[in-house]
Design an enzyme around this catalytic site. Structure first.
Site, mmCIF file in Angstrom:
data_model
loop_
_atom_site.group_PDB
_atom_site.id
_atom_site.type_symbol
_atom_site.label_atom_id
_atom_site.label_comp_id
_atom_site.label_asym_id
_atom_site.label_seq_id
_atom_site.Cartn_x
_atom_site.Cartn_y
_atom_site.Cartn_z
ATOM 1 C CE LYS A 1 -7.201 1.074 4.391
ATOM 2 N NZ LYS A 1 -5.964 1.813 4.740
ATOM 3 C CB CYS B 1 -3.581 -1.340 5.373
ATOM 4 S SG CYS B 1 -2.401 -0.909 6.707
ATOM 5 C CD GLU C 1 -2.480 1.246 2.765
ATOM 6 O OE1 GLU C 1 -3.531 1.889 2.870
ATOM 7 O OE2 GLU C 1 -1.961 0.649 3.731
#
Length: 544
Positions: free
Chosen positions: A175, A207, A79
């Protein structure tokens, strides 16, 4: 001419057969596939946005064409290490089946770095997963998202993009759980799943998503996905949520394959990548200190048998010399440690220890036996030891603003002295650790109330900031009707532990309320928020 333009031209002129005589792609009948995850240090000082993106693109393409990556079927980059909000790109939807590489000589809405990496995937005949900052015209999505648009008419997303061996975009994920980022979220959560020509179905997320039910746990529980891709710029927190520790713990608790690629900027707390084969542990993993690295880590990954959900070939766990303390990583500390029900372990009085601690709805037991230790860790001039507390916690675990989980933890954890406030802290690098006692036997167990959204994970950490491998730990979870009986047991003597226990994530807020979110928990949560804003400032610096 910038190197990434050379890659664009190479992808067009040489096409899909450039390395066909060299690369052996895994077959659908093979019992394994070959994966690579990249620990990648971003540049961000003294560069314009154009220079930064060009350098990152060149570095990505060099890694993809390197000898280390030659036999990989799929390569995952982390990321926030490619572009930023000042250089976003449009990304085609998977259903459009677009190969950006073939648009290089046309007037294209896609940025050159996206085209270059499409060409790199095509040239090197690999599936490639990247993470980038995406832009989208609000008007094009107005029928699906009634929320007001920004004044510039754009939505900006933290996005994963997957290319197949032709350089075609076959999956895109935006995300869901934003970690103090100036980014949009989709109106409804996305679940990104794609199939490969080597017979493996993957899902992927980013993440912070790993700590929440949607989409991460839901992809495993609801969609039955056994192979997960995880891109991250993860800020490690002691004693239970350092990067590789959490990656292996999550993969083990779910018994899934996890390909995790981490951004590498240890001085701000970001490092940690690995390839994990569920309950068989790590096939490759890395935590680095100081300045970070740009390295690809490759492993042969056994495939899950879709009928039995068992691996089709045995796995030999990855081994590495991780006896020395890890330094040069900025670490967060779990503020909830101050609210644990805990007891300091007296390792001096007796070789046998037996304890039980309870909160409102969780009782945990510890049984241990110690022996003397004559080893030392580190090269410092002064010496010291770690103290240990046995602790139990049930309650709200906040990460930022209103995003939280209900967690239930039974564990021992290291402290630099005998006070609660020292727990979760590490001795400085100039201290040599000289433990007097080692755990010869250690067992921690707890009875966890069943819930629809619950993940129980073995959670371990040693001085090197790596978790213990399955050869060193026995993990048991038994369905007992209304509860899960969970236990973790040490199988080899250890004198270098930082954490050892059971980490339960209940996800659902209704369970959290039953677990008693006290005023003390809420106050400590406010302290955590302030700390996270400091980390966010560093994160934004990296993306400028």
């Amino acid at each position: 001419m910038p190197p990434y333009f050379v890659n664009i031209i190479a992808g067009i002129l040489l096409g899909i057969r450039l390395q066909a005589t060299v690369i052996r792609a895994s077959d659908i009948k093979d019992p394994y596939f070959v994966a690579g995850v990249v620990e990648f240090r971003p540049d961000f000082i003294g560069l314009t946005t154009e220079q930064l993106v060009a350098k990152h693109t060149d570095a990505y393409t060099e890694i993809l064409s390197s000898a280390e990556a030659l036999d990989t079927d799929i390569v995952v980059f982390p990321e926030s290490t490619l572009n930023n909000e000042f250089k976003p790109t449009y990304v085609p939807a998977a259903e459009d089946a677009i190969i950006p590489c073939l648009l290089a000589n046309q007037s294209s809405r896609y940025e050159n770095f996206l085209i270059a990496l499409s060409c790199a995937a095509r040239t090197n005949r690999k599936y490639v997963v990247i993470n980038l900052t995406e832009k989208e015209d609000c008007a094009s999505n107005a029928a699906f998202d009634p929320r007001p648009c920004a004044t510039n008419g754009l939505n900006t997303y933290n996005t994963n993009v997957v290319f197949d061996r032709e350089g075609r975009v076959i999956s895109r994920y935006r995300k869901v759980n934003i970690y103090l980022e100036r980014k949009n979220t989709t109106y409804q959560p996305e679940f990104a799943i794609f199939d490969t020509d080597f017979g493996v179905r993957f899902a992927h997320f980013i993440c912070f998503d790993l700590l929440f039910y949607t989409p991460a746990e839901e992809l495993v529980v609801k969609y039955g996905i056994k192979n997960i891709i995880f891109t991250a710029m993860f800020y490690s927190e002691t004693p239970f949520l350092t990067a590789v520790q959490l990656q292996q713990s999550w993969a083990w608790g779910n018994n899934v394959t996890l390909l995790a690629a981490g951004g590498s900027y240890p001085r701000s707390g970001a490092t940690g990548s690995g390839i994990y084969a569920g309950s068989d542990g790590s096939l490759a993993s890395i935590m680095v200190g100081n300045t970070g690295v740009r390295q690809i880590h490759v492993a042969r990954v056994p495939k899950f048998d879709q009928e039995s959900s068992q691996k089709s070939v045995p796995v030999k766990p990855f081994t590495e010399d991780t006896t020395q303390p890890q330094t040069g990583i900025s670490l967060l500390r779990d503020p909830q440690l101050d609210n644990f029900e805990s007891e300091l372990l007296d390792l001096n009085s007796s070789s046998a220890i037996s304890l039980e601690l309870c909160t409102e709805e969780l009782c945990c037991t510890l049984s241990a036996e110690t022996t003397t230790s004559e080893r030392s860790y580190g090269n410092g001039t002064a010496t010291s030891v770690y103290y240990y507390r046995f602790g139990v916690f049930t309650g709200l675990r906040s990460y930022q603003k209103e995003q939280y989980s209900a967690v239930a933890i039974c564990a021992i954890y290291a402290c630099t002295n005998d006070t609660v406030s020292s727990c979760g802290l590490l001795h400085p690098a100039n201290i040599k650790i000289t433990p007097t006692y080692a755990f010869k036997r250690l067992n921690i167990s707890g009875s966890y109330k069943k819930a629809e959204r619950l993940l129980l994970m073995p959670n371990t950490l040693d001085l090197s900031l790596y978790p213990l491998e399955p050869a060193q730990v026995a993990w048991h979870r038994v369905d007992n009707g209304k509860s899960f009986e969970a236990a973790i047991e040490l199988k080899a003597t250890a004198d270098n532990l930082l954490a050892f226990g059971i980490y339960g994530n209940y996800y659902d807020s209704s369970v959290a309320l039953r677990y008693g979110g006290s005023l003390a928990v809420l106050l400590s949560t406010l302290v955590l928020w302030l700390g996270l804003y400091v980390i966010d400032f560093l994160h934004l610096r990296m993306n400028m």
